[in-house]
Design a protein around this motif. Structure first.
Motif, PDB file in Angstrom:
ATOM      1  N   ALA A  20       1.460   5.898   9.328  1.00 15.11           N
ATOM      2  CA  ALA A  20       2.167   5.672   8.072  1.00 15.11           C
ATOM      3  C   ALA A  20       3.666   5.925   8.234  1.00 15.11           C
ATOM      4  CB  ALA A  20       1.594   6.566   6.974  1.00 15.11           C
ATOM      5  N   GLN A  36      -1.355   9.865   9.217  1.00 18.27           N
ATOM      6  CA  GLN A  36       0.045  10.124   8.883  1.00 18.27           C
ATOM      7  C   GLN A  36       1.007   9.538   9.904  1.00 18.27           C
ATOM      8  OE1 GLN A  36       0.537  14.329   8.220  1.00 18.27           O
ATOM      9  NE2 GLN A  36      -0.405  14.247   6.186  1.00 18.27           N
ATOM     10  N   THR A  51      -3.784   4.264   0.473  1.00 17.37           N
ATOM     11  CA  THR A  51      -2.528   4.376   1.208  1.00 17.37           C
ATOM     12  C   THR A  51      -2.741   4.247   2.719  1.00 17.37           C
ATOM     13  OG1 THR A  51      -2.745   6.788   1.282  1.00 17.37           O
ATOM     14  CG2 THR A  51      -1.479   5.863  -0.543  1.00 17.37           C
ATOM     15  N   ILE A  52      -1.653   3.900   3.406  1.00 18.68           N
ATOM     16  CA  ILE A  52      -1.705   3.754   4.858  1.00 18.68           C
ATOM     17  C   ILE A  52      -2.063   5.088   5.499  1.00 18.68           C
ATOM     18  CG2 ILE A  52      -0.336   3.256   6.927  1.00 18.68           C
ATOM     19  CD1 ILE A  52       1.243   1.246   5.222  1.00 18.68           C
ATOM     20  N   GLN A  53      -1.459   6.166   5.024  1.00 20.57           N
ATOM     21  CA  GLN A  53      -1.731   7.464   5.644  1.00 20.57           C
ATOM     22  C   GLN A  53      -3.177   7.888   5.440  1.00 20.57           C
ATOM     23  OE1 GLN A  53      -2.013  10.888   4.378  1.00 20.57           O
ATOM     24  NE2 GLN A  53      -2.325  10.267   2.263  1.00 20.57           N
ATOM     25  N   ILE A  69       5.991   4.597   1.199  1.00 24.26           N
ATOM     26  CA  ILE A  69       5.044   4.866   2.292  1.00 24.26           C
ATOM     27  C   ILE A  69       5.253   6.283   2.823  1.00 24.26           C
ATOM     28  CG2 ILE A  69       4.389   4.219   4.642  1.00 24.26           C
ATOM     29  CD1 ILE A  69       5.081   1.301   3.856  1.00 24.26           C
TER      30      ILE A  69
END
Length: 325
Positions: free
Chosen positions: A111, A108, A101-103, A85
């Motif tokens: 994340a 950011q 992705t989380i970001q 992550i």
């Protein structure tokens, strides 16, 4: 979990099946959007390699309850996912294992907090696995080395003069360290003989280094459909990996003309770098170095006590270090 892989290893497949369900239970977060993204990452095709090595090395001993071993295996996968992550933030990666992705989805900052959250779950599982102060300290020391490796990589970004030795040092502190921790803690928690425990770190560093080298090779020469990530993703973020490092000294001026643009490189520039790496056989040279580390890992594994665990470790390592994705 890569079921096709682990069906070939029936002595650990049931433990890894149960581990995946256990991971979903212990990773609980009130923030449902982030929680769902973490669960999606856990479900999205990871090989569970670090827990797999943990369980195979645990076969050399007969101590540790099933719940302690499960917590020990879970800790390794949770730590691995937490570092992924954070890596996605550093690399500004849009996807991971085919999942957004989380970001990219939530920014950011969220994340980074999600990765930090996974680290707290990791240490919770470590404490469930063992009350041995020395074992806990081993985990702390390993995480320290992993984070140092991450920071060392940052210092090497966009460095055209990066040496193979600097690359190997960075890899040892990142990818290889987590493999070494997996091998060591599996053997140690299970009460394996001292002679086995003594080999674990060296085995883990050798196989982890070869594994990362092969990842770097696939970044230049792999099929993105199989690898589930764009070719040359590392180059886009300023990470000069092994094939490029080995090719640059053979055509410094040509490479510098392209690499000096750094983050402003165009798609055509990146393709030109790839062509130069191919022209000067950076991939071939990297394969030779990866093969040396592969043979070292296999040679060390052959020094372990003969039996099904040793045979499975040799088989798994051979498969992983000669893969195409």
């Amino acid at each position: 979990m890569d079921r096709q892989l682990w069906r070939q290893f029936p002595q650990v497949e049931p433990q890894l099946d149960a581990l995946q369900d256990y991971l979903f239970q212990v990773v609980q977060l009130d923030n449902q959007p982030i929680h769902s993204k973490i669960l999606a990452l856990l479900k999205s095709g990871g090989k569970l390699l670090r827990p797999g090595y943990f369980y195979l090395f645990s076969k050399f001993g007969n101590q540790g309850t099933p719940s302690e071993l499960q917590a020990g295996a879970a800790a390794l996968e949770i730590l691995h996912v937490g570092t992924l992550i954070h890596d996605d933030v550093i690399d500004e990666s849009p996807t991971r294992r085919g999942v957004r992705t989380i970001q990219m989805k939530y920014g950011q900052r969220n994340a980074i907090y999600a990765g930090d959250f996974m680290f707290t779950v990791y240490f919770n599982q470590v404490l469930k696995a063992t009350g041995d102060r020395q074992m806990v300290q081993e985990h702390i020391d390993a995480m320290h080395r992993i984070l140092q490796g991450e920071l060392h990589q940052m210092a090497l970004n966009y460095r055209e003069d990066t040496t193979v030795d600097a690359y190997l040092s960075e890899v040892a502190g990142k990818t290889a360290e987590l493999f070494a921790l997996s091998c060591y803690t599996g053997a140690k928690l299970a009460g394996a003989p001292v002679s086995v425990v003594a080999l674990t770190r060296e085995i883990g560093i050798a196989l982890g280094s070869a594994y990362q080298m092969l990842d770097d090779i696939l970044d230049y020469a792999g099929d993105p459909v199989k690898t589930q990530k764009p070719v040359l993703e590392d180059l886009r973020s300023g990470v000069y990996s092994l094939p490029l490092i080995l090719a640059i000294p053979l055509a410094k001026r040509d490479f510098h003309h392209l690499l000096r643009k750094k983050q402003d490189m165009t798609v055509a520039d990146i393709q030109a770098v790839q062509a130069l790496v191919a022209q000067y056989d950076g991939v071939g040279a990297a394969r030779k170095l990866a093969l040396r580390h592969t043979e070292k890992a296999l040679s060390l594994i052959r020094q372990l006590p003969a039996g099904s665990a040793q045979a499975d470790l040799e088989k798994l390592t051979t498969m992983l270090l000669r893969r195409d994705h």
